[in-house]
Design a protein around this motif. Structure first.
Motif, mmCIF file in Angstrom:
data_model
loop_
_atom_site.group_PDB
_atom_site.id
_atom_site.type_symbol
_atom_site.label_atom_id
_atom_site.label_comp_id
_atom_site.label_asym_id
_atom_site.label_seq_id
_atom_site.Cartn_x
_atom_site.Cartn_y
_atom_site.Cartn_z
ATOM 1 N N ILE A 462 17.134 156.368 102.922
ATOM 2 C CA ILE A 462 17.542 157.151 101.794
ATOM 3 C C ILE A 462 17.718 156.135 100.649
ATOM 4 C CG2 ILE A 462 19.781 158.087 100.651
ATOM 5 C CD1 ILE A 462 18.378 160.246 102.128
ATOM 6 N N ALA A 463 17.228 156.385 99.338
ATOM 7 C CA ALA A 463 17.556 155.463 98.144
ATOM 8 C C ALA A 463 18.008 156.173 96.875
ATOM 9 C CB ALA A 463 15.992 155.038 98.014
ATOM 10 N N ILE A 464 18.977 155.331 96.444
ATOM 11 C CA ILE A 464 19.871 155.913 95.379
ATOM 12 C C ILE A 464 19.896 154.845 94.388
ATOM 13 C CG2 ILE A 464 21.842 156.830 94.537
ATOM 14 C CD1 ILE A 464 22.723 157.338 97.651
ATOM 15 N N PRO A 465 18.648 155.042 93.540
ATOM 16 C CA PRO A 465 18.630 153.943 92.381
ATOM 17 C C PRO A 465 19.231 154.409 91.175
ATOM 18 C CG PRO A 465 16.498 155.088 92.758
ATOM 19 C CD PRO A 465 17.545 155.632 93.575
ATOM 20 N N ALA A 466 19.767 153.547 90.367
ATOM 21 C CA ALA A 466 20.081 153.766 88.843
ATOM 22 C C ALA A 466 20.915 155.029 88.868
ATOM 23 C CB ALA A 466 18.622 153.694 88.103
ATOM 24 N N LEU A 467 21.819 155.240 89.560
ATOM 25 C CA LEU A 467 22.677 156.474 89.753
ATOM 26 C C LEU A 467 23.840 156.009 88.963
ATOM 27 C CD1 LEU A 467 22.946 159.455 91.348
ATOM 28 C CD2 LEU A 467 25.201 157.994 92.131
ATOM 29 N N LEU A 486 19.407 152.388 100.638
ATOM 30 C CA LEU A 486 18.982 151.528 99.570
ATOM 31 C C LEU A 486 19.640 152.124 98.399
ATOM 32 C CD1 LEU A 486 17.292 148.956 98.103
ATOM 33 C CD2 LEU A 486 15.573 150.578 97.484
ATOM 34 N N ILE A 487 20.547 150.960 97.604
ATOM 35 C CA ILE A 487 21.187 151.541 96.383
ATOM 36 C C ILE A 487 20.979 150.593 95.418
ATOM 37 C CG2 ILE A 487 23.743 151.641 95.428
ATOM 38 C CD1 ILE A 487 24.773 152.703 98.214
ATOM 39 N N GLY A 488 21.035 150.990 94.087
ATOM 40 C CA GLY A 488 20.845 150.022 92.926
ATOM 41 C C GLY A 488 19.459 149.948 92.532
ATOM 42 N N PRO A 489 19.256 149.248 91.192
ATOM 43 C CA PRO A 489 20.127 148.576 90.601
ATOM 44 C C PRO A 489 21.165 149.712 89.749
ATOM 45 C CG PRO A 489 18.114 148.516 89.342
ATOM 46 C CD PRO A 489 17.944 149.310 90.980
ATOM 47 N N ARG A 490 22.067 149.030 89.465
ATOM 48 C CA ARG A 490 23.095 149.657 88.355
ATOM 49 C C ARG A 490 23.468 151.106 88.832
ATOM 50 N NH1 ARG A 490 21.634 151.107 81.733
ATOM 51 N NH2 ARG A 490 23.762 150.726 81.254
ATOM 52 N N SER A 491 23.609 151.420 90.270
ATOM 53 C CA SER A 491 24.073 152.389 90.605
ATOM 54 C C SER A 491 25.702 152.354 90.698
ATOM 55 C CB SER A 491 23.576 152.949 92.068
ATOM 56 O OG SER A 491 22.225 153.296 91.974
ATOM 57 N N GLY A 492 26.343 153.332 90.545
ATOM 58 C CA GLY A 492 27.885 153.274 90.602
ATOM 59 C C GLY A 492 28.552 152.417 89.235
ATOM 60 N N SER A 493 27.758 152.155 88.381
ATOM 61 C CA SER A 493 28.240 151.390 87.194
ATOM 62 C C SER A 493 29.028 151.854 86.422
ATOM 63 C CB SER A 493 27.192 150.394 86.747
ATOM 64 O OG SER A 493 26.309 151.527 86.118
ATOM 65 N N LYS A 494 29.373 153.069 86.338
ATOM 66 C CA LYS A 494 30.284 154.010 85.760
ATOM 67 C C LYS A 494 31.018 154.894 86.357
ATOM 68 C CE LYS A 494 27.811 152.142 82.152
ATOM 69 N NZ LYS A 494 28.536 150.885 81.374
ATOM 70 N N THR A 495 31.958 155.286 85.820
ATOM 71 C CA THR A 495 32.943 156.573 86.162
ATOM 72 C C THR A 495 32.228 157.792 85.844
ATOM 73 O OG1 THR A 495 34.410 156.558 84.236
ATOM 74 C CG2 THR A 495 35.025 155.061 86.193
ATOM 75 N N GLN A 496 32.932 158.927 86.084
ATOM 76 C CA GLN A 496 32.261 160.163 85.450
ATOM 77 C C GLN A 496 32.522 160.301 83.963
ATOM 78 O OE1 GLN A 496 30.526 162.540 86.768
ATOM 79 N NE2 GLN A 496 30.366 161.768 88.872
ATOM 80 N N LEU A 570 19.996 146.649 95.847
ATOM 81 C CA LEU A 570 19.011 145.892 94.940
ATOM 82 C C LEU A 570 19.536 145.661 93.330
ATOM 83 C CD1 LEU A 570 15.891 145.234 94.615
ATOM 84 C CD2 LEU A 570 15.508 147.431 93.792
ATOM 85 N N GLY A 571 19.498 144.438 93.123
ATOM 86 C CA GLY A 571 20.215 143.787 92.150
ATOM 87 C C GLY A 571 19.291 143.621 90.587
ATOM 88 N N GLY A 572 18.301 144.492 90.596
ATOM 89 C CA GLY A 572 17.443 144.274 89.428
ATOM 90 C C GLY A 572 16.351 145.272 89.331
#
Ligand SMILES: [Zn+2]
Ligand SMILES: [Zn+2]
Ligand SMILES: [Zn+2]
Lengths: 652, 652, 652
Positions: A462-467, A486-496, A570-572
């Motif tokens: 499963i991949a979840i990028p830029a969520l 795989l998560i990222g980049p930028r995933s989870g960087s904000k609240t709702q 993934l950090g970028g």
């Protein structure tokens, strides 16, 4: 679920009644099963307010039905007649520059205008009453291409009042709204809901939460507009599918939400026009000038399969040159067949060509059809005929195979990064599509998953990028998943509420991932920072602090890929080479078996078959895969724009 | 005059009151002396009309004061609350396209609106009354960044009436206005002042004198707006400085004029963001991606020292990545220290970082602070601490040294060439900055001089490039100057009414300079015409007739640099190579002693010290200069983003 | 018909009355015969409503007349005074974005506004009454540069009502309009004419027939506006020419139509400015930076000769640098002479320099004149003097020779492809000009022919490229022509109602040409498809089915050039190499004798003379042609910007 079949878009009101019979006979000859009608016919159905003229369209259904064709009947609400604008002058939308957009083309209505919403219900009900029991009726289409020409967003008085009402309902108190949007920041605090402004024509940018809420509101209006029609049509004929024809790479409303009131998701596939207006690099545009980008269609097929709860169609399939891109090249011979087969491989029930006959008049006169304007066959006529015969000889009944890889795709994340790219051009979709292509080049079947997914069970990767923000469902799904993630980049960087979460991105409990994104290094994508080993990051680069294992780091020593168990971060934004490296690493870790595909060739499995399509302008040579018993269509030598179908040893 | 100190921008209203104490304690630990507050807090100070809530901000001053911090108290007029717009719906500005710019961000007011000007006076008076006697109070800031987001110009009804009134006062009779603007040209003559239009939304361009007068009017409104606040604050506490925080490369109003009602000029320095949005060549943008352009900050330091009558601050100093350019890279480690030291070298009293803690919400959530959103130190926290300690150990008390070179910089000339570039992109500022860089690369101290300068005494070299029109002061200063004087190109090519002077440019008496510019050869800057010897002219090239001595001529035989005694005239825009050649020639003629600086290294002298800063991403090696006795900070080996300070044999 | 003479544009109202006498004397010295006055003088002629002040302009005519100069008197309607806008606030035009364009520059009126049309008649009548009998009067100019600054199109209420009225007259019934526009397509059907909208601010594009009709309507308003003035002036002095000064490459109204109410067509020739704002490739812009593109002027000369029924002038000739392009270079010495001679060679009666003295004030202060602002001669002063003397010594009396080649140029085709390019940038004019240059490089005289041509008799070759629709006249002319005829690409691809013709493009009877265009391959012009032999097609490529003879085909086997007898069809847009190949082939087939011209040299014959002009920045060498007896001006060695004139053995 309908077995694979062809369709065509037809406008009986465009032609004199004498030719209907011959048109229907020729459609049947081609092997077409479904005919879409009615879409833009309101002024012929109700020429003046209340004066209904339904006879002619019923006669056209009679003709089509006599030739064994099933009709997809459209509500005509994308083109209200001129008199409607006299009746509701404020039904017209207003653009972000404050200009009202007038009558004279199509989609001249505001989703926020409740008076027009009632008119839409009225004509839908009247038409449903009139044709629901017609024996040729095979389904419904609501409106046409919601949002086309930038019509999701309107900045009208109706939209303003609607937005204020929506906010009052969402937040209850204005204090809660002020808190959620961070209005203290620049004294943007409201005293009452009726003071809230739309986020256009400001001195500088609005608060991002303000902008995001406006987009949520606008998306909800599209869903509400559609639901009105759906409820009427469904009540009338619970047995028939209600369909809407969505578009490609269109993100201004949440398609998952709208499709809550649909039985089947359709999309309108114009591979060559879409490549032309895309941001693909110039060399890709030239390489696939007459074919379209090889992963573009497939991505949307997989997306709309999910949007449609497993059921999806192509409602409009490009048959030849179109009229709406800057340049409109002639497709490679064979593409009208290839595109249809690729859609069927991804699970399409129906591929419906747009349109039957090229119209010699009005806005789309340079858009090809299966027939030329002089009623002679255009090249796609023969290709459609071939597809119909091949479908019959092969006989597909099952669904598309479940993917081994799942990618989460989320409309709110598209809006969020459009509101706040931080690095110009940063989008959610680009990250999803880059991973999509990297997995697909190995012949892996992929599913697109909504952000409401509660379980990833059954997937290997499963991949979840830029969520942009987590929700409860995804948090649950992640924590319970035992595959590679795989998560990222930028995933989870904000609240709702579009704020930085207190524990910083990616905002995961440290037992899942002990990592914080401290700040962002945002740079022009042409500047690449090399990564140790191979590949580069560019565009978006995170300054990461982590206790997890660093798998890849850049040449300046910053972590790029880290893992904590089977969770990878993934950090970028990677260059293509880096994305391939990361995906190949994950595939290896997950022990997935892959195919060795020639460049430009793609495949998908359905119902025990693997369909190969060759997007190249020259031939390619396939290798029979370990799980294939032989070819049921074509051979290992696959010509330019060719299709080869292999049978799988074990049904897929 | 305040001895060099650090400051920080703080928004107590953004944080719960419990954290104020700890924040103040940590500020003191870093070595911060000044804390700016109140800037955008109007909705918290006056939540509804007349309902004043000043207690909380006074409590925040109490807390800060307890930790020895001095407060710079801002008027909150850059962000009027939402209810103000209900009270004065016509206070909103209108852009050049005729669109009113609404509430929802900041700076949503029209400088021409007299009702809002009264509201601004009212809240200023109320706040001054409330906090003027607070022991922590250290100074005032008026509003915030006048003109930001293009807010100097408005095309509202209020602006139209104001402009008409201003013209009536300036010209007395409408005939005088018609004459001054040349309105006979296209039957543009007015019969009455109330017929005069604003210069927007015309069929083609307005008369240049019309456009220029409108800009003078708009500039006057900013000055008048500021003066209202200044007079109130000054009356209350004559001992405390009233400051405004100006911006970089912002030219839409005359800063010298506005500063007539200021004690200190401050500016907001964002070196990396400013380079990103500048017109610098791509290679410069890449070379200094993480540092900013090496002469950009210094130019503004020298400019604002003059604007501030010798007293100037940085009110907002970039501490890390910002949020407002297309791309926002992470600064090189050390830059937050380097920028502060460079400012102090140019005479800054205070360098105040923006902001204390990164806000996790609203528009600037991606803008770094000294603290991260989770209150942990960001890199700049440690760099600020180091600067504070270094300041203490070195102990600077004196002012920046007077320059050897003076450059005249004039806002009206910026407007004039914006109105009528004749060669696209021709600006006054670019010519001033090109000379600035060419002198500064030799380590020379430079002063920026206003067009109101009446004497150039004490300078070795004066340059006046691209000045649109002479005034009496400058004519006097020129004729009495006995140093080397460089004039042109385009200087003196207009009268104050934007007409070509009767004796043509440069409009000087022939005993000073016997030279006429006959016409202009305006060409794309990429086309270079080589100059005999070396270098080229491009973009702007004057066809000169002269009896003066030709020092340099181009390969087509047209004069480029001529002199008559110590007065030099430059007849075109030189490439960088030519500007260096001209400047080097002048330096040699004037017998100035210069330094041998490594590329990317710059310096300035203050109070017997010479501060070297290294803008390179790698190290450089300095040579101890003839007038230096040794280093008091750092060594001759100056690292990337490093600072080295030498002591001068004789105080500078 | 007037023998070749010089003129100049003069604005007595710009100068104090004392200098008129000396100005007139110097004009006479230069050899000027015609002086244009009055153009923008309304506010001086009628300073307040009804208060007429004509004395001064009559005095200026007295002065000019005393020096033997003839006056071209202009109506001042391009610049209504400010009070006119008070009187008719709705006379201002509205742009496509819905913004009213205000007073303060020029051309601030709407061609659809009938009140202003009456004002225009009123002032024309008053001026005609006042000056018609003045002995110095030599002719009239109506208004100035119709359409300049995009003023042909307006989207005002006046335009909407006018358009509706025009449609009612054209179509009679709204059903006929719905049918003609294909309004059934998207329910765009109208119930009444007063529902019809202007084609701006729609959601997407209007029906092409809607857009085209709007452009026809707008063009008709320009013609109607001009006719009002023409009828008044002509009634007063039937013996004097009424002239309008058109512009270069301006296509927004039908110049043939407007010129139905003109005796002479003039155009305003700014070769360098026009090249700067053109879409010519960068290398052409650099090569001819100081000369203008070598075929640009000539094309317009030939066009306006036809527009003016054989009589044409240059009313404004660039004399030096202008002020309105991004960059405004100094012309090569000699160009002001070359441009005049080239115009005379193409049949000009008068070449009038714009302007006498450079105005030191207002919008055009950077525009050169024959005099500098300080009244000293500018370079063009001496060049004009030389032309006047050469004209006298050579003594031309006859007209420009009839061309061997005729090219059909059609304004409606310009509009049609602007409405529907299908390949971005596809234009009618570019195809005409490409053929023009390809024929002219062989020294052939060319005529431009209107779409109303009924006979091509007397021409060796006719070309009709990119013509949108046939009319009866052209069908007749084609079928009766016995010379070589080149048609296409895209010619005849639409009906007059902007629909695809039933037998498809090029819509010719099969006995003339047995060929159908099946569909279009539209591609970026940088993508070239090679043609067998040499050359390429690009941008526009037709998929052709034909029984005619294929002369040239591309490397993919599609026909490019076919012929049926002497009728040739070109099925795509050729690169320059291909256009030259096709033209050379036609010239050879037609047995035309050609000249061997050096690159950058052009020629035209008139009255037994062949005028050579050298657009190069260096010299060139001519060869005496078989039909030439020797040179009457210059020699075979033609310098940069030089002119050489040969006498022909038999008068041309
Ligand atoms: Zn469609
Ligand atoms: Zn700020
Ligand atoms: Zn003109």
């Amino acid at each position: 679920m309908i077995n694979p079949a062809l369709g065509v878009c037809y406008y009986p009101e465009h032609w004199s009644e004498e030719v209907w019979e011959q048109d229907a006979a020729r459609m049947a000859e081609v092997g077409i099963a479904f005919v879409r009608i009615g879409e833009f016919a309101w002024s012929k159905l109700e020429p003046t307010p209340g004066y209904l003229q339904f006879d002619w369209i019923i006669r056209s259904m009679d003709v089509l039905g006599r030739h064994g064709l099933k009709v997809i009947f459209c509500t005509p609400t994308a083109t209200p007649p001129r008199w409607m604008v006299d009746k509701h002058p404020d039904m017209l939308a207003v653009d972000a520059n404050g200009r009202q957009k007038g009558f004279g083309s199509r989609r001249h209505y505001d989703f926020s205008h409740l008076g027009y919403r009632e008119e839409s219900a009225r004509i839908t009900q009247l038409l449903a009453d009139a044709v629901a029991s017609h024996p040729a009726l095979g389904g419904w289409q609501t409106d046409n291409e919601y949002g086309c020409h930038g019509t999701t967003y309107s900045y009208s008085p109706a939209a303003k009042v609607g937005f204020q009402r929506w906010l009052a309902e969402k937040y209850g108190t204005v204090e809660a709204l002020n808190e959620a949007w961070g209005n203290v920041f620049w004294s943007m605090e409201y005293n009452r809901f009726d003071q809230v402004e739309l986020p256009n024509l400001l001195v500088c940018e609005p608060a991002p939460a303000h902008d995001l809420d406006y987009r949520r509101y606008a998306s909800d209006q599209v869903a509400a507009f559609n639901k009105v029609q759906y409820d009427i049509l469904k009540a009338k004929r619970p047995d028939l599918p209600v369909i809407h024809n969505f578009m490609g790479r269109y993100t201004e409303f949440d398609h998952y939400d709208v499709a809550k009131s649909l039985d089947v998701a359709a999309w309108d596939a114009y591979p060559i026009g879409h490549l032309a207006v895309s941001t693909e690099p110039e060399e890709v545009k030239r390489q696939y000038l007459r074919q379209g980008e090889p992963d573009y269609q497939a991505f949307h097929h997989d997306l709309y399969r999910t949007v449609g709860h497993g059921r999806w169609w192509i409602m409009e399939q490009q048959p030849g040159p179109v009229n709406w891109a800057d340049f409109n090249p002639d497709p490679l011979p064979g593409m009208a067949r290839l595109w249809a087969w690729e859609a069927f491989a991804h699970g399409a029930e129906v591929v419906s060509y747009f349109r039957w006959r090229q119209a010699p008049f009005a806005q789309e006169q340079m858009h090809a059809g299966l027939l030329r304007p002089d009623s002679e066959p255009a090249p796609a006529y023969h290709e459609a005929l071939q597809v119909a015969q091949e479908l019959k000889s092969i006989g597909i009944t099952g669904a598309a195979s479940k993917g081994r890889v799942g990618l989460v795709y989320d409309y709110q994340s598209e809006w969020a990064w459009d509101v706040q790219p931080q690095a110009k051009g940063f989008t959610h979709g680009a990250h999803v599509r880059a991973l999509y292509a990297a997995f697909r080049r190995h012949g892996l079947d992929i599913d697109i998953l909504p952000p409401s997914t509660t379980s990833f069970a059954g997937y290997d990767i499963i991949a979840i990028p830029a969520l942009f923000a987590w929700n409860d469902e995804l948090r649950t799904a992640i924590s319970e998943f035992d595959g590679h993630l795989l998560i990222g980049p930028r995933s989870g960087s904000k609240t709702q509420n579009f704020a930085i979460p207190p524990r910083l991105a990616p905002d995961l409990p440290s037992n899942l991932l002990d990592l914080k994104v401290l700040r962002i290094d945002s740079i022009d994508p042409s500047l690449e920072i090399e990564v140790k080993g191979s590949g580069s990051v560019h565009h978006w680069r995170e300054r990461i602090e982590t206790k997890a294992n660093v798998v890849i780091e850049d040449t300046e020593g910053w972590p790029v890929l880290v893992n904590q168990g089977k969770l990878y971060y993934l950090g970028g934004t990677g260059t293509k080479a880096l994305v391939h490296r990361v995906v190949d690493y994950l595939i290896a870790e997950a022990d997935l078996v892959t195919l060795n595909l020639p460049a430009g060739v793609r495949c998908r499995t359905r119902d025990g078959l693997r369909v190969y399509v060759n997007y190249n302008a020259g031939p390619a040579t396939l290798t029979l895969a370990h799980d294939e018993t032989g070819y049921v269509l074509g051979t290992a030598e696959i010509p330019a724009a060719g299709v080869t179908i292999a049978r799988l040893a074990t049904a897929g």
